[in-house]
Scaffold this active site. Structure first.
Site, PDB file in Angstrom:
ATOM      1  N   ASP A  60      21.344  10.672   5.548  1.00 40.57           N
ATOM      2  CA  ASP A  60      21.945  11.340   6.709  1.00 40.57           C
ATOM      3  C   ASP A  60      20.933  12.196   7.457  1.00 40.57           C
ATOM      4  O   ASP A  60      20.337  13.103   6.887  1.00 40.57           O
ATOM      5  CB  ASP A  60      23.107  12.207   6.182  1.00 40.57           C
ATOM      6  CG  ASP A  60      23.743  13.040   7.266  1.00 40.57           C
ATOM      7  OD1 ASP A  60      23.608  12.683   8.450  1.00 40.57           O
ATOM      8  OD2 ASP A  60      24.369  14.059   6.930  1.00 40.57           O
TER       9      ASP A  60
ATOM     10  N   LYS B 130      33.579   9.665  21.445  1.00 39.56           N
ATOM     11  CA  LYS B 130      32.319   9.335  20.789  1.00 39.56           C
ATOM     12  C   LYS B 130      31.593   8.218  21.520  1.00 39.56           C
ATOM     13  O   LYS B 130      32.195   7.415  22.239  1.00 39.56           O
ATOM     14  CB  LYS B 130      32.533   8.960  19.319  1.00 39.56           C
ATOM     15  CG  LYS B 130      33.105   7.596  19.069  1.00 39.56           C
ATOM     16  CD  LYS B 130      33.076   7.261  17.581  1.00 39.56           C
ATOM     17  CE  LYS B 130      33.688   5.900  17.307  1.00 39.56           C
ATOM     18  NZ  LYS B 130      33.848   5.615  15.894  1.00 39.56           N
TER      19      LYS B 130
ATOM     20  N   HIS C  98      26.260   1.859  31.286  1.00 39.67           N
ATOM     21  CA  HIS C  98      25.842   2.643  30.117  1.00 39.67           C
ATOM     22  C   HIS C  98      25.686   1.778  28.861  1.00 39.67           C
ATOM     23  O   HIS C  98      24.679   1.854  28.165  1.00 39.67           O
ATOM     24  CB  HIS C  98      26.855   3.754  29.810  1.00 39.67           C
ATOM     25  CG  HIS C  98      27.154   4.650  30.974  1.00 39.67           C
ATOM     26  ND1 HIS C  98      26.226   4.966  31.928  1.00 39.67           N
ATOM     27  CD2 HIS C  98      28.285   5.315  31.333  1.00 39.67           C
ATOM     28  CE1 HIS C  98      26.772   5.784  32.827  1.00 39.67           C
ATOM     29  NE2 HIS C  98      28.022   5.997  32.485  1.00 39.67           N
TER      30      HIS C  98
END
Ligand SMILES: NC(=O)C1=CN([C@@H]2O[C@H](COP(=O)(O)OP(=O)(O)OC[C@H]3O[C@@H](n4cnc5c(N)ncnc54)[C@H](OP(=O)(O)O)[C@@H]3O)[C@@H](O)[C@H]2O)C=CC1
Ligand SMILES: O=C1O[C@H](COP(=O)(O)O)[C@@H](O)[C@H](O)[C@H]1O
Length: 500
Positions: free
Chosen positions: A404, A349, A245
């Site tokens: 953001d 996360k 990954h």
């Protein structure tokens, strides 16, 4: 609408065969994904499904096994029953021909002896890959439609075993028939990396050693082995997450611009960048293994890796790893790529942090902090760019703030499909863009095999870290040594999204 421009043979029946249908992956991921694709009318019609495993199961039992993962809404119940009506199940062994002959008869029955395309999903332990694939090839292939085989990791455990598997598969199927899944390639923000990089002049022109100081790619999970210790202990976190990954993410962050979006053009570039990475050395790594936290709230948190019943009491298998990779090319020389992953940490996360160099000739009394582009893969997909601004108001102070792009806010109400949904649909469509090619795999193992062998042969002892912590302290030090600066001063004022 999940996906525009889906191309597949609409008029030809498709049959999807799940090997290992009684297993964990099948019930948690494969059947739910097939149901969601069916529910959203994304599959060609007709598509039928056939499970195969050793256990003697009925469709009713299979349905019950999958129930808690299927997320069926009250208004979908009829369609859900329709989905299961399209399912069959055959019990049989993985070795020998008998079970596969029965399976093939069942498939022909489901297809009414018409021309059909077949997809075979190997949700199986690697120990039976070889015999199952031989039996598929000899007994179960569609004779007048196409055949595609989806293979789950682990793709071997080092360069030699991976090559043996690749050679074995290459002897049976063409590369175009093989779909090696790395489900991180199906995640929204991982698929977004190419667009972010190559669709934005402002980023593409700064994406190099002149501007970027370091790149940090992180995967964290807040739980331990959860009863999978037996499997995990054989593989460890480097094989479980880093070699696949995280390295796939690195390739997409670091590769050169492909000549087109054709899957082979992209994979050619991924292979090229991997070829520029030297094999890992121990001095560039930090290894950890979690120990139980006596203050933990749950039994799991209080249980250390070595206390897992399914794990060897003297195991030195790392559950945490940090590795610094160096890409020896014109774009990236001297830019450390730091990969970190771990189980039983303080957070869940996955993210990429692109940290820019310090501003040269700072006129703000050393108060400028580095720009950082954060691509948050999960949870709560987001892209934010940390930058300096003047503190609003009468003052002339400066402070850290951000541009953001939080998906939940910007794309309110959008449906972001699960990674497996995208990838399985890609197989129906024949798109290999988000699947691993055999030469990519070969390069990945070249980078990791020597260090894995050394860790195992010398039984390198991992550093203990507390369940629920950020991992070994040595990892922070390694980040600092490799030009990643953590200030601890940045404050974000929004709510952190936790969806996905
Ligand atoms: N759109 C959004 O949803 C946005 C959310 N935010 C949120 O704001 C919060 C802060 O933002 P973030 O970018 O994380 O900013 P920070 O600079 O505060 O933190 C960066 C990361 O550094 C790591 N860290 C903590 N201590 C150390 C240490 N001693 N040495 C090295 N690394 C350390 C932590 O990750 P680790 O423990 O993994 O090492 C932390 O997540 C986050 O929760 C973020 O999700 C911010 C902007 C936008
Ligand atoms: O491949 C694997 O990934 C999962 C994490 O996947 P995610 O989509 O939930 O982030 C990990 O738990 C598992 O150990 C590993 O084999």
């Amino acid at each position: 609408m999940i996906c525009e421009g889906i191309h597949f043979d609409r008029k030809i029946p498709h049959t999807f065969v799940i090997f290992g249908a009684s297993g964990d992956l099948a019930k948690k991921k494969i059947y739910p994904t097939l149901w969601w694709l069916y529910r959203d009318d994304l599959l060609p019609k007709p598509t039928k499904f056939c499970g195969y495993a050793r256990s003697k199961l009925t469709i009713e039992k299979l349905k019950e096994n999958c129930k808690q993962y299927m997320k069926v809404q009250a208004h979908e119940v009829d369609k859900y029953d329709e989905f299961w009506d399209l399912n069959e199940y055959v019990a049989g062994n993985y070795d020998g021909r008998t079970g596969f002959e029965l399976l093939n008869q069942q498939l022909e029955l489901m297809e009414n002896k018409n021309r059909a395309n077949r997809i075979f999903y190997l949700a199986l332990p690697p120990s039976v890959f070889d015999e199952v694939t031989v039996n598929i090839k000899n007994i179960c292939m569609s004779t007048c439609g196409w055949n595609r085989v989806i293979v789950e990791k682990p793709f071997g455990r080092d360069d030699v075993s991976s090559k043996a598997l690749s050679d074995h598969l290459a002897g049976l199927f063409s590369e175009e028939q093989l779909y090696r899944i790395d489900h991180y390639l199906g995640k929204e923000m991982v698929q977004n990396l190419m667009t972010i990089r190559f669709g934005n002049k402002i980023l593409s022109s700064t994406w190099n050693r002149e501007n970027i100081a370091s790149v940090l790619i992180t995967f964290k999970e807040p739980f331990g082995t959860q009863g999978r210790g037996g499997y995990f202990d054989e593989f460890g976190i480097i094989r479980d997450v880093m070699q696949n990954h995280l390295l796939q993410i690195l390739s997409l962050v670091a590769m050169e611009k492909p000549v087109s979006c054709h899957p082979d053009d992209i994979r050619d570039e991924k292979v090229k960048v991997l070829k520029s990475i030297a094999a890992l050395e121990l001095k560039d790594m930090v290894l950890g293994q979690y120990v139980g936290n006596p203050q933990g709230r749950t039994e799991d948190e209080r249980t250390g890796y070595l206390e897992d019943e399914t794990v060897d009491k003297n195991s030195t298998t790392p559950t945490y790893a940090l590795a610094v990779l160096h890409i020896n090319n014109e774009r990236w020389q001297d830019v450390p790529f730091i990969l970190r992953c771990g189980k039983a940490l303080n957070d869940r996360k996955a993210e990429v942090r692109i940290q820019y160099h310090d501003v040269p000739g700072d006129i703000f009394e050393g108060n400028s902090k580095r720009n950082e582009l954060v691509i948050r893969v999960q949870p709560g997909e987001a892209l934010y760019f940390k930058m300096m601004t003047k503190t609003p108001g009468i003052t002339f102070d400066i402070e850290e703030t951000e541009l953001d792009l939080t998906y939940e806010h910007r794309y309110r109400g959008f449906y972001l499909p699960d990674a497996y949904e995208r990838l399985i649909l890609d197989v129906f469509c024949g798109s290999q863009m988000h699947f691993v090619r055999s030469d990519e795999l070969c390069e990945a193992w070249r980078i990791f095999t020597p260090i894995l062998h050394r860790i195992e042969k010398e039984r390198i002892k991992p550093i203990p870290y507390l369940y629920g912590s950020r991992g070994p302290k040595e990892a922070n030090r390694k980040c600092e040594e490799n030009n990643f600066k953590y200030y601890g001063s940045y404050k974000w004022h929004g709510n952190r999204s936790t969806s996905s």
